[in-house]
Design an enzyme around this catalytic site. Structure first.
Site, PDB file in Angstrom:
ATOM      1  N   ASN A 210     -21.885  43.036  81.963  1.00 36.07           N
ATOM      2  CA  ASN A 210     -22.107  44.347  81.085  1.00 36.07           C
ATOM      3  C   ASN A 210     -23.554  44.056  80.514  1.00 36.07           C
ATOM      4  OD1 ASN A 210     -22.257  42.952  78.256  1.00 36.07           O
ATOM      5  ND2 ASN A 210     -19.929  42.676  78.984  1.00 36.07           N
ATOM      6  N   ASP A 279     -13.269  43.177  79.206  1.00 37.98           N
ATOM      7  CA  ASP A 279     -11.602  43.624  78.927  1.00 37.98           C
ATOM      8  C   ASP A 279     -10.963  43.256  80.022  1.00 37.98           C
ATOM      9  OD1 ASP A 279     -12.038  44.682  76.397  1.00 37.98           O
ATOM     10  OD2 ASP A 279     -12.705  46.650  77.066  1.00 37.98           O
ATOM     11  N   LYS A 289     -17.596  34.725 100.219  1.00 39.50           N
ATOM     12  CA  LYS A 289     -17.996  36.011  99.883  1.00 39.50           C
ATOM     13  C   LYS A 289     -17.308  37.200 100.394  1.00 39.50           C
ATOM     14  CE  LYS A 289     -22.426  38.401 100.872  1.00 39.50           C
ATOM     15  NZ  LYS A 289     -23.734  38.441 101.509  1.00 39.50           N
ATOM     16  N   PHE A 324     -17.401  43.666  65.909  1.00 37.36           N
ATOM     17  CA  PHE A 324     -18.160  44.790  66.639  1.00 37.36           C
ATOM     18  C   PHE A 324     -17.344  46.033  67.420  1.00 37.36           C
ATOM     19  CE2 PHE A 324     -21.132  42.133  64.609  1.00 37.36           C
ATOM     20  CZ  PHE A 324     -22.475  42.830  64.430  1.00 37.36           C
ATOM     21  N   LYS A 338      -9.828  49.493  65.039  1.00 39.21           N
ATOM     22  CA  LYS A 338     -10.020  48.129  65.093  1.00 39.21           C
ATOM     23  C   LYS A 338      -9.821  47.334  63.746  1.00 39.21           C
ATOM     24  CE  LYS A 338     -12.973  47.311  69.110  1.00 39.21           C
ATOM     25  NZ  LYS A 338     -14.134  47.053  69.665  1.00 39.21           N
ATOM     26  N   LYS A 342      -7.058  44.329  64.438  1.00 38.98           N
ATOM     27  CA  LYS A 342      -7.641  42.963  64.433  1.00 38.98           C
ATOM     28  C   LYS A 342      -7.502  42.186  63.347  1.00 38.98           C
ATOM     29  CE  LYS A 342      -9.413  44.775  68.448  1.00 38.98           C
ATOM     30  NZ  LYS A 342      -9.775  44.248  69.702  1.00 38.98           N
TER      31      LYS A 342
END
Length: 404
Positions: A210, A279, A289, A324, A338, A342
């Site tokens: 990301n 995730d 490959k 976060f 969250k 969490k």
């Protein structure tokens, strides 16, 4: 005590500039990170190159010479410093500061500063005793500026009296004493931080990742060190220099980050999970490959472990967990959700589509959602300042738990 401390040295024009070169060297040798702003007059005595070599950092001389287009230099330096030294300080800079004049790189930076400012005057004995200078010094004392008094002796002008810049060794000792006696908000606490992206292998060449650069997590790590904490930083692959004073654990995949975080969590007083953890990961990693084929190619994915969720289940009463939430829609709904799922104490949420709040920039716009149902909205500010605000909230929670 100076290891990792950020000291901004502002050097104004006078024959004592040569002592500032020695001061730069001694502070650097003591472990401090030193950045230097040199006035135009000071550069006539000692060149910027000298200070660059001694500090191992670029030297700033001109307000309008912006070395990084993503930062306004004098604001960035003002925010960056743990302590600002003006040495030598001429009657000119003392007068400008006392009257709020900002017409040079040094004066604009000092007026934007929030860190403690120490001034070490150096000038002719009669200049130092002039009523205007005396009045300006008293004005600055009223602004909570600290002064390193000049010593007495033979001056470059030929007079003997008070006006010599204090010796570099003495200034370094005073700075060390300041950091030794400073009330560290997180002293004695261990802070575990996850930062950066993860990489999930597809084959020996490709991976899923990301846009996270780790800047927010590394800023928190640096601030936590300065606040006296023992810092354990579990970091995915980034291009940032390791924060001085922090223990760095380098990982690559979400599974590696989970295992490292799990290993150190029991020792931690606080966990701050800034990492952008994948995730999902490829269910099967190809040994060779993957070659191009005609038509479409499907990639089967499986869930990774939710690090914050798993550690939240293991959380002890004395521990604080901060998560976060980088979102693009329904920011508050996702953040509050969250918090509960969490078992977190704080969720730091932002809209990554907002200008100045996404990945790869030095600023952020966040809202801190708290377990008690309240929230704190922070405007656009440097990530270093966001880090300070988050850690102040963590410190308050830890003090609350200590008093129970």
């Amino acid at each position: 005590m100076l290891n990792g401390k950020k000291i901004l040295l502002c050097v104004t024009g006078g024959i004592a500039v040569y002592k500032s070169a020695a001061l730069t060297s001694k502070l650097t040798q003591a472990g401090a990170e030193v950045k230097v702003i040199l006035s135009e007059s000071a550069a006539k005595f000692v060149t910027p190159l000298t200070f660059q070599a001694l500090s191992r950092s670029e030297v700033y001389t001109d307000t309008f010479d912006e070395k990084n287009p993503q930062k306004i230099a004098h604001i960035h330096l003002a925010d960056w410093a743990d302590l600002i030294l003006v040495a030598p300080a001429t009657a000119n800079i003392i007068g400008k500061l006392a009257n709020g004049i900002a017409d040079t790189m040094i004066s604009t930076t000092l007026l934007a500063a929030v860190a403690p400012v120490w001034i070490a005057p150096a000038m002719n004995v009669h200049m130092y005793q002039h009523p205007a200078v005396t009045k300006n010094i008293e004005t600055l004392r009223g602004f909570d500026y600290e002064f390193i008094e000049p010593s007495e002796g033979y001056l470059a002008c030929g007079y003997t009296g008070k006006g010599r810049l204090e010796e570099p060794e003495t200034i370094v000792e005073k700075v060390s004493q300041f950091f030794r006696t400073k009330n560290w908000e997180l002293s004695g606490k261990t802070v575990l931080i996850t930062a950066g992206p993860t990489r999930e292998k597809i084959d020996p060449i490709r991976f899923l990742t990301n846009h996270s650069t780790g800047k927010m997590g590394y800023a928190i790590a640096e601030e936590a060190v300065r606040m006296g904490a023992k810092v354990i930083l579990v970091s995915g692959p980034v291009s940032l220099a390791p924060p001085k004073g922090a223990e760095l654990i380098e990982v690559e995949s979400a599974e590696e980050m989970y295992r490292a975080a799990l290993e150190y969590f029991a020792k931690a007083d606080a966990l701050i999970g800034t990492a952008a953890v994948a995730d999902y990961r490829p269910k099967y990693i190809q040994k060779d490959k993957m070659k191009k084929k005609e038509g479409e190619q499907a990639l089967e994915l499986e869930r990774t472990k939710d690090i914050l969720f798993e550690l939240g289940k293991r959380k002890e009463a004395h521990q604080v967990i901060v998560g976060f939430a980088a979102e693009t829609t329904e920011i508050e709904k996702h953040a509050i959700g969250k918090l509960a799922r969490k078992n977190a104490d704080l969720i730091i949420a932002n809209d990554v589509k907002q200008k100045g709040a996404g990945f790869g920039v030095d600023t952020n716009i966040v809202t801190i959602y708290k377990k008690d149902g309240s929230k704190l909205e922070l405007p656009l500010m440097a990530k270093t300042e966001v880090a300070r605000r988050i850690l102040s909230e963590v410190s308050l929670l830890l003090k609350r738990d200590d008093s129970l």
